[in-house]
Every structure is written in structure tokens, then in C-alpha cells.
Design a protein around this motif. Sequence first.
Motif, PDB file in Angstrom:
ATOM      1  N   ARG A 178       0.834  -1.359  -0.122  1.00 17.67           N
ATOM      2  CA  ARG A 178      -0.503  -0.359   0.102  1.00 17.67           C
ATOM      3  C   ARG A 178       0.880   1.605  -0.001  1.00 17.67           C
ATOM      4  NH1 ARG A 178       1.083   2.289   4.244  1.00 17.67           N
ATOM      5  NH2 ARG A 178       0.164   4.809   3.544  1.00 17.67           N
ATOM      6  N   THR A 179       1.799   0.969  -0.318  1.00 16.12           N
ATOM      7  CA  THR A 179       2.721   2.469   0.075  1.00 16.12           C
ATOM      8  C   THR A 179       3.053   3.496  -0.987  1.00 16.12           C
ATOM      9  OG1 THR A 179       4.944   0.751   0.319  1.00 16.12           O
ATOM     10  CG2 THR A 179       5.299   3.184   0.109  1.00 16.12           C
ATOM     11  N   PRO A 180       2.597   4.638  -0.840  1.00 15.39           N
ATOM     12  CA  PRO A 180       1.775   5.575  -1.332  1.00 15.39           C
ATOM     13  C   PRO A 180       2.936   5.828  -2.753  1.00 15.39           C
ATOM     14  CG  PRO A 180       1.338   5.749   0.389  1.00 15.39           C
ATOM     15  CD  PRO A 180       1.761   5.429   1.149  1.00 15.39           C
ATOM     16  N   TYR A 181       4.567   6.416  -2.125  1.00 17.79           N
ATOM     17  CA  TYR A 181       5.245   6.575  -3.459  1.00 17.79           C
ATOM     18  C   TYR A 181       5.229   5.706  -3.968  1.00 17.79           C
ATOM     19  CZ  TYR A 181      10.547   7.013  -4.699  1.00 17.79           C
ATOM     20  OH  TYR A 181      11.542   7.048  -5.431  1.00 17.79           O
ATOM     21  N   VAL A 182       5.244   4.215  -4.186  1.00 17.09           N
ATOM     22  CA  VAL A 182       5.525   2.933  -5.024  1.00 17.09           C
ATOM     23  C   VAL A 182       3.735   3.283  -6.090  1.00 17.09           C
ATOM     24  CG1 VAL A 182       5.298   0.705  -4.956  1.00 17.09           C
ATOM     25  CG2 VAL A 182       6.881   1.652  -3.292  1.00 17.09           C
ATOM     26  N   ILE A 183       3.193   3.913  -5.479  1.00 20.41           N
ATOM     27  CA  ILE A 183       2.042   3.530  -5.726  1.00 20.41           C
ATOM     28  C   ILE A 183       2.034   4.940  -7.135  1.00 20.41           C
ATOM     29  CG2 ILE A 183      -0.531   3.937  -5.836  1.00 20.41           C
ATOM     30  CD1 ILE A 183      -0.891   2.309  -3.319  1.00 20.41           C
ATOM     31  N   GLY A 184       2.255   6.166  -6.192  1.00 17.75           N
ATOM     32  CA  GLY A 184       3.213   6.541  -7.441  1.00 17.75           C
ATOM     33  C   GLY A 184       3.086   6.366  -8.541  1.00 17.75           C
ATOM     34  N   ALA A 185       4.472   6.141  -7.902  1.00 19.18           N
ATOM     35  CA  ALA A 185       5.403   5.802  -9.461  1.00 19.18           C
ATOM     36  C   ALA A 185       5.177   5.157 -10.429  1.00 19.18           C
ATOM     37  CB  ALA A 185       6.695   4.952  -9.131  1.00 19.18           C
ATOM     38  N   LEU A 186       4.316   4.209 -10.238  1.00 20.91           N
ATOM     39  CA  LEU A 186       4.077   3.048 -10.686  1.00 20.91           C
ATOM     40  C   LEU A 186       3.154   3.470 -11.418  1.00 20.91           C
ATOM     41  CD1 LEU A 186       2.569  -0.352  -8.691  1.00 20.91           C
ATOM     42  CD2 LEU A 186       4.166   0.277 -10.483  1.00 20.91           C
ATOM     43  N   GLN A 187       1.822   4.351 -10.778  1.00 22.19           N
ATOM     44  CA  GLN A 187       1.054   5.261 -12.053  1.00 22.19           C
ATOM     45  C   GLN A 187       1.604   6.081 -12.681  1.00 22.19           C
ATOM     46  OE1 GLN A 187      -0.927   7.161  -8.142  1.00 22.19           O
ATOM     47  NE2 GLN A 187      -3.151   6.623  -8.602  1.00 22.19           N
ATOM     48  N   ALA A 215      -2.958  -2.781  -2.735  1.00 20.39           N
ATOM     49  CA  ALA A 215      -3.498  -2.313  -3.382  1.00 20.39           C
ATOM     50  C   ALA A 215      -2.639  -1.463  -4.820  1.00 20.39           C
ATOM     51  CB  ALA A 215      -3.451  -0.260  -2.846  1.00 20.39           C
ATOM     52  N   ILE A 216      -1.348  -1.959  -4.410  1.00 14.84           N
ATOM     53  CA  ILE A 216       0.066  -1.668  -5.919  1.00 14.84           C
ATOM     54  C   ILE A 216      -0.084  -2.580  -6.767  1.00 14.84           C
ATOM     55  CG2 ILE A 216       1.475  -0.648  -4.278  1.00 14.84           C
ATOM     56  CD1 ILE A 216       3.302  -3.111  -4.285  1.00 14.84           C
ATOM     57  N   SER A 217      -0.884  -3.499  -6.464  1.00 10.79           N
ATOM     58  CA  SER A 217      -1.169  -4.559  -7.732  1.00 10.79           C
ATOM     59  C   SER A 217      -2.332  -4.185  -8.594  1.00 10.79           C
ATOM     60  CB  SER A 217      -2.252  -6.285  -6.788  1.00 10.79           C
ATOM     61  OG  SER A 217      -1.448  -6.562  -6.133  1.00 10.79           O
ATOM     62  N   GLN A 218      -3.232  -3.124  -8.205  1.00  7.99           N
ATOM     63  CA  GLN A 218      -3.978  -2.487  -8.966  1.00  7.99           C
ATOM     64  C   GLN A 218      -3.605  -1.387 -10.443  1.00  7.99           C
ATOM     65  OE1 GLN A 218      -7.181  -0.590  -7.069  1.00  7.99           O
ATOM     66  NE2 GLN A 218      -6.678  -1.191  -5.199  1.00  7.99           N
ATOM     67  N   TYR A 219      -2.079  -1.392 -10.365  1.00  8.73           N
ATOM     68  CA  TYR A 219      -1.108  -0.714 -10.968  1.00  8.73           C
ATOM     69  C   TYR A 219      -0.449  -1.260 -11.982  1.00  8.73           C
ATOM     70  CZ  TYR A 219      -3.710   3.016  -7.713  1.00  8.73           C
ATOM     71  OH  TYR A 219      -4.861   3.063  -6.821  1.00  8.73           O
ATOM     72  N   ALA A 220      -0.052  -2.717 -11.382  1.00 10.85           N
ATOM     73  CA  ALA A 220       1.134  -3.848 -12.488  1.00 10.85           C
ATOM     74  C   ALA A 220       0.211  -3.882 -12.682  1.00 10.85           C
ATOM     75  CB  ALA A 220       1.517  -3.721 -10.751  1.00 10.85           C
ATOM     76  N   ALA A 221       0.937  -4.718 -14.172  1.00  7.45           N
ATOM     77  CA  ALA A 221       1.097  -5.478 -14.931  1.00  7.45           C
ATOM     78  C   ALA A 221       0.721  -6.753 -15.094  1.00  7.45           C
ATOM     79  CB  ALA A 221       1.231  -5.060 -16.717  1.00  7.45           C
ATOM     80  N   HIS A 222       1.573  -7.153 -13.761  1.00  7.26           N
ATOM     81  CA  HIS A 222       1.954  -8.026 -13.727  1.00  7.26           C
ATOM     82  C   HIS A 222       2.546  -8.162 -12.002  1.00  7.26           C
ATOM     83  CE1 HIS A 222       2.701  -9.988 -17.481  1.00  7.26           C
ATOM     84  NE2 HIS A 222       3.369  -9.009 -17.829  1.00  7.26           N
ATOM     85  N   ALA A 223       1.332  -8.311 -11.083  1.00  6.24           N
ATOM     86  CA  ALA A 223       1.180  -8.075  -9.596  1.00  6.24           C
ATOM     87  C   ALA A 223       1.512  -9.689  -9.427  1.00  6.24           C
ATOM     88  CB  ALA A 223      -0.403  -7.562  -9.218  1.00  6.24           C
ATOM     89  N   ILE A 224       2.788 -10.111  -8.630  1.00  2.00           N
ATOM     90  CA  ILE A 224       3.369 -10.603  -7.233  1.00  2.00           C
ATOM     91  C   ILE A 224       2.956 -10.748  -6.409  1.00  2.00           C
ATOM     92  CG2 ILE A 224       5.204 -12.533  -6.751  1.00  2.00           C
ATOM     93  CD1 ILE A 224       6.907 -11.398  -9.465  1.00  2.00           C
ATOM     94  N   GLU A 225       2.262 -11.055  -5.924  1.00  2.00           N
ATOM     95  CA  GLU A 225       1.030 -11.129  -4.301  1.00  2.00           C
ATOM     96  C   GLU A 225       2.089 -12.785  -3.661  1.00  2.00           C
ATOM     97  OE1 GLU A 225      -2.874  -8.758  -5.210  1.00  2.00           O
ATOM     98  OE2 GLU A 225      -2.782 -10.092  -4.739  1.00  2.00           O
TER      99      GLU A 225
END
Length: 297
Positions: A143-152, A171-181
Motif C-alpha cells: 500500500r506504499t503511496p510512494y510506490v503507487i505514485g511511481a507505478l501510476q 493496493a499496488i497490484s491495481q497499478y501493475a500489469a504483472h502483480a506478484i502477491e
Amino acid sequence: MNLEKLATEQRNQKTMNLDEMSVCDILQTMNAEDRSVPESISKVIPTIEQLVTATITSMKKGGRLIYVGAGTSGRLGVLDAAECPPTFGVSPHLVIGVIAGGQKAFTEAVEGAEDSKEAGKQDLEKLQLSKNDVVIGIAASGRTPYVIGALQYANEIGAMTGSISCNESAAISQYAAHAIEVVTGHEVLTGSTRLKAGTAQKLILNMISTTTMIGLGKVYQNLMVDVQTTNEKLHHRAKGIISQATGVDVDEAAFYFEKAHGNVKAAIVMALTNMSYEEALVRLDKSEGFVRKAIQR
């Protein structure tokens, strides 16, 4: 934030009396918990495969691999990026680790650096991000905002995106074409994601960078043929690699190493095909740096 809902933030029932355990019991418990990490990763290998395949494709087009994270996650990205030049002979500008708060944050906590989406975007702008680049956001919480901003921002540019988190529905998975959880569960020490979550991230980063470099021709058999001989130990290693790859003895390997001006790949091709140094370089160029292809041609 609802941190208490994240698996990485919940209490581990096996360690409720951690402060009363003997040193041996603590170590055995940590070791037992750590053994679950590779099993968790095995469940997401198909997604890792997709991300690595996309990364190889992008880098063949001239793109870069850029890790973005904060705190422990950011440090792991910087570490993996820093290991690529000496191991694979690539430019330090090809694999880049970006950490919230800048270089200082690698050794000191920079309070609040991870809370700005805009900072994540700005740090990628400084790198002049292009659509050929790959941006992988790393955050144990997801959920890190800094990472979300970069991915956006990466998505806006049209760059390939990936993410590594240690919670489901991150949350960051929503902004990644390939989301590893990779769900590593409750930490031995509650909320200390430098433990199992950090271990999982390190293992996955190892997989991504190593497999990508293999796909770019940086490996022959299982040998680091693009190793940079920057010190005496690596000079010896390079000659050993030539010997192992070709079957010649160490003295002959040293001969080819010198004839190839320290270029391990060229030395191997020369030893196996009787080509000159110049011919070996041409063959390697036509084979996009793949030693095996150069020999087979």
C-alpha cells in the motif's frame, strides 16, 4: 490505513511468548518460519515468469529495469540493482534501484518519504522514464503511496509495470500489469517485514534479475561469462570460467584470456572454434551476445 487487516501486520500465534523463549528456541522458530517462504513463492512462479518474459522483451528494445520501493523494500531493490554490473557486466544505468528519500535512505530512515505519491513520480521523471523501461514496485504491505505514485506515472508513460507485495489484494497490484502477491503470513516479530516478507522479496528479485540476464545472453551453461574482472579474485574466476566452459587447462585458459583482452565470452568462442579475437567478436555480435549461439553458428 487498516494495517491490522494485513497478514504481514498480524500477530503470529507461535511467537506470543517470544520474549520468554531461549535463544535456541527463538532461532529454531525463526528458521521454521523462514522455511515456509520458498513454498509461498512457488505458488506465484507463473506470474514471476510473465514479468520476467516481459522484462526481457523490453530490455531487448533498449529499456531499463527500475525497482522502486521504500524502507526495507527499497533497500532490497537497490541491492539487487547494485549486484548486476559486477555479476553480469551491464552498465549501472541498466538496472536501477530507486528508494524513497534518496541515497541517504539506504542507511538511515527518512521519515515520511514513503507517504508521497508525487515523490514517486518525480523520482522516475528524474530518470527520464521511457515506454521501453520496466518499473517494478516493491512494498511488503502493498500500500506504499510512494510506490503507487511511481507505478501510476509509469503507466501514464506506457512503461511495463510489475509489483511485489506480501499481502493478498494489495493496493499496488491495481497499478501493475504483472502483480506478484506472495503471502508470507504473520512475522515472528509482529510487523517486522524485514523478516519473512523481506526474504521473499529478496528471493524474487534474485529470480527476476538472474533470469532476465540469462535471457539477455549474459550466461553460458551456468557460468557468469560477462563477469567484470575488476580485481585479482575476479581475474582468477574469469580464467576458471574459460577453463570450465571449454575443457582447456588453466594455463591455456589464461592464454585465451589474454588474447581476448579480458573478454571472457570472446575467449570461450576462440577456444572452441579456433577463431581470432576479431572473428569471435563479430560472431558474438551477430548472435546478440549469446555464447552458445555464437559457437553453433
